[in-house]
Design an enzyme around this catalytic site. Structure first.
Site, PDB file in Angstrom:
ATOM      1  N   GLY A  47       0.780  -1.235   0.000  1.00  0.00           N
ATOM      2  CA  GLY A  47       0.000   0.000   0.000  1.00  0.00           C
ATOM      3  C   GLY A  47       0.811   1.284   0.000  1.00  0.00           C
ATOM      4  N   ASP A 107      -4.138   1.995  11.316  1.00  0.00           N
ATOM      5  CA  ASP A 107      -5.500   1.653  11.709  1.00  0.00           C
ATOM      6  C   ASP A 107      -5.473   1.214  13.181  1.00  0.00           C
ATOM      7  OD1 ASP A 107      -8.253   1.144  10.769  1.00  0.00           O
ATOM      8  OD2 ASP A 107      -7.756  -0.978  10.920  1.00  0.00           O
ATOM      9  N   LYS A 135      -6.001   6.734  11.227  1.00  0.00           N
ATOM     10  CA  LYS A 135      -7.366   6.649  11.767  1.00  0.00           C
ATOM     11  C   LYS A 135      -7.252   6.446  13.270  1.00  0.00           C
ATOM     12  CE  LYS A 135      -9.186   3.728   8.035  1.00  0.00           C
ATOM     13  NZ  LYS A 135      -9.939   2.492   7.765  1.00  0.00           N
ATOM     14  N   PHE A 156     -13.511   3.304   5.261  1.00  0.00           N
ATOM     15  CA  PHE A 156     -12.583   2.471   4.497  1.00  0.00           C
ATOM     16  C   PHE A 156     -12.234   3.229   3.221  1.00  0.00           C
ATOM     17  CE2 PHE A 156     -10.722  -0.871   2.049  1.00  0.00           C
ATOM     18  CZ  PHE A 156      -9.977  -1.505   3.023  1.00  0.00           C
ATOM     19  N   VAL A 157     -10.943   3.487   3.061  1.00  0.00           N
ATOM     20  CA  VAL A 157     -10.495   4.322   1.942  1.00  0.00           C
ATOM     21  C   VAL A 157      -9.662   3.536   0.934  1.00  0.00           C
ATOM     22  CG1 VAL A 157     -10.633   6.498   3.196  1.00  0.00           C
ATOM     23  CG2 VAL A 157      -8.531   5.159   3.308  1.00  0.00           C
ATOM     24  N   ASP A 163      -5.800  -0.357  -1.128  1.00  0.00           N
ATOM     25  CA  ASP A 163      -6.648  -1.294  -1.870  1.00  0.00           C
ATOM     26  C   ASP A 163      -7.852  -1.756  -1.075  1.00  0.00           C
ATOM     27  OD1 ASP A 163      -5.077  -2.948  -0.005  1.00  0.00           O
ATOM     28  OD2 ASP A 163      -5.912  -4.648  -1.108  1.00  0.00           O
TER      29      ASP A 163
HETATM   30  P1  IMP Z   1      -3.038  -1.829  11.396  1.00  0.00           P
HETATM   31  O1  IMP Z   1      -2.005  -2.835  11.757  1.00  0.00           O
HETATM   32  O2  IMP Z   1      -4.393  -2.212  11.929  1.00  0.00           O
HETATM   33  O3  IMP Z   1      -2.668  -0.425  11.762  1.00  0.00           O
HETATM   34  O4  IMP Z   1      -3.233  -1.958   9.843  1.00  0.00           O
HETATM   35  C1  IMP Z   1      -2.733  -1.093   8.914  1.00  0.00           C
HETATM   36  C2  IMP Z   1      -2.944  -1.728   7.549  1.00  0.00           C
HETATM   37  O5  IMP Z   1      -4.331  -2.061   7.344  1.00  0.00           O
HETATM   38  C3  IMP Z   1      -2.599  -0.749   6.453  1.00  0.00           C
HETATM   39  O6  IMP Z   1      -1.267  -0.870   6.058  1.00  0.00           O
HETATM   40  C4  IMP Z   1      -3.539  -1.170   5.343  1.00  0.00           C
HETATM   41  O7  IMP Z   1      -2.952  -2.201   4.579  1.00  0.00           O
HETATM   42  C5  IMP Z   1      -4.738  -1.728   6.043  1.00  0.00           C
HETATM   43  N1  IMP Z   1      -5.833  -0.747   6.115  1.00  0.00           N
HETATM   44  C6  IMP Z   1      -6.355  -0.192   7.232  1.00  0.00           C
HETATM   45  N2  IMP Z   1      -7.344   0.661   6.944  1.00  0.00           N
HETATM   46  C7  IMP Z   1      -7.446   0.672   5.588  1.00  0.00           C
HETATM   47  C8  IMP Z   1      -8.297   1.396   4.671  1.00  0.00           C
HETATM   48  O8  IMP Z   1      -9.157   2.213   5.020  1.00  0.00           O
HETATM   49  N3  IMP Z   1      -8.084   1.110   3.346  1.00  0.00           N
HETATM   50  C9  IMP Z   1      -7.158   0.247   2.901  1.00  0.00           C
HETATM   51  N4  IMP Z   1      -6.338  -0.432   3.723  1.00  0.00           N
HETATM   52  C10 IMP Z   1      -6.492  -0.227   5.059  1.00  0.00           C
HETATM   53 MG    MG Z   2      -0.625  -1.687   4.181  1.00  0.00          MG
END
Ligand code: IMP
Ligand code: MG
Length: 182
Positions: A47, A107, A135, A156-157, A163
């Site tokens: 991403g 996230d 977020k 969700f973006v 993606d």
């Molecule tokens: P975390 O470990 O929960 O912080 O996850 C982060 C990862 O979740 C990011 O690198 C994205 O790959 C994915 N992700 C979280 N939110 C989104 C979103 O809104 N759109 C697309 N991918 C997301």
């Molecule tokens: Mg990612």
């Protein structure tokens, strides 16, 4: 032919807003790293790719680049609590290197919290993180990225590298996906 633009409910960050944000982040990083040698941008695949190629060209700090990949499980709109490294770094001089992890979005915070401690344990001189999007309302672990492009609400973006089920990465802006496509 499917037009992915039609799957976007609204644009959150236009191409112009992204460019301004990237420039601001590059300036912040340049200022903080002015006295550092051996800076390496570490893109978290896949991403971050679009953001990373823009950021590295906006930065004046000379940097090397490298990549890591972590796996995600389950529902593609919910990030998993488990972080699994599927592509690791293989760098010879980690103890002399100042790493900057480059993410598309934070996230739950689990991915970056894990990667930062993993890379410090592996011996990196320093590890900071830059993310295009954050977020904060979704955070499940205590984790704050050093450089944040924009904080967003819990949508969700997609686009600009982000993606849904491997689609939409090539859109040039960040948008909210229409619920019927999830
Ligand atoms: P975390 O470990 O929960 O912080 O996850 C982060 C990862 O979740 C990011 O690198 C994205 O790959 C994915 N992700 C979280 N939110 C989104 C979103 O809104 N759109 C697309 N991918 C997301
Ligand atoms: Mg990612």
């Amino acid at each position: 032919m499917t037009d992915w633009n039609e799957h976007v409910e609204r644009i959150l960050l236009s191409e112009e807003e992204i460019a301004t944000t990237v420039k601001r982040l590059a300036e912040q990083i340049d200022k903080d790293y002015i006295n550092e040698e051996n800076v390496v941008l570490i893109g978290v695949l896949k991403g971050s790719v679009t953001f990373m190629t823009d950021l590295m060209r906006a930065m004046k700090t000379p940097t090397k680049i490298d990549f890591m990949k972590v796996s995600s499980y389950g529902d593609s709109t919910i990030s998993s609590g488990n972080v699994n490294i599927v592509l690791d770094l293989n760098r010879k001089n980690l103890p002399s290197e100042n790493l900057i992890l480059v993410e598309d979005i934070v996230d739950s915070g689990r991915t970056l919290k894990y990667l930062v401690s993993y890379l410090l344990n592996k011996g990196a001189k320093s590890v900071k993180t830059v993310t295009l999007l954050d977020k904060p309302a979704r955070r499940e672990v205590d984790y704050t990225p050093e450089y944040v492009g924009q904080q967003i609400d819990n949508h969700f973006v997609i686009g600009y590298g982000l993606d849904y089920s491997e689609k939409y990465r090539t859109l040039p802006y960040v948008g909210v996906i229409k619920p019927e496509y999830i």
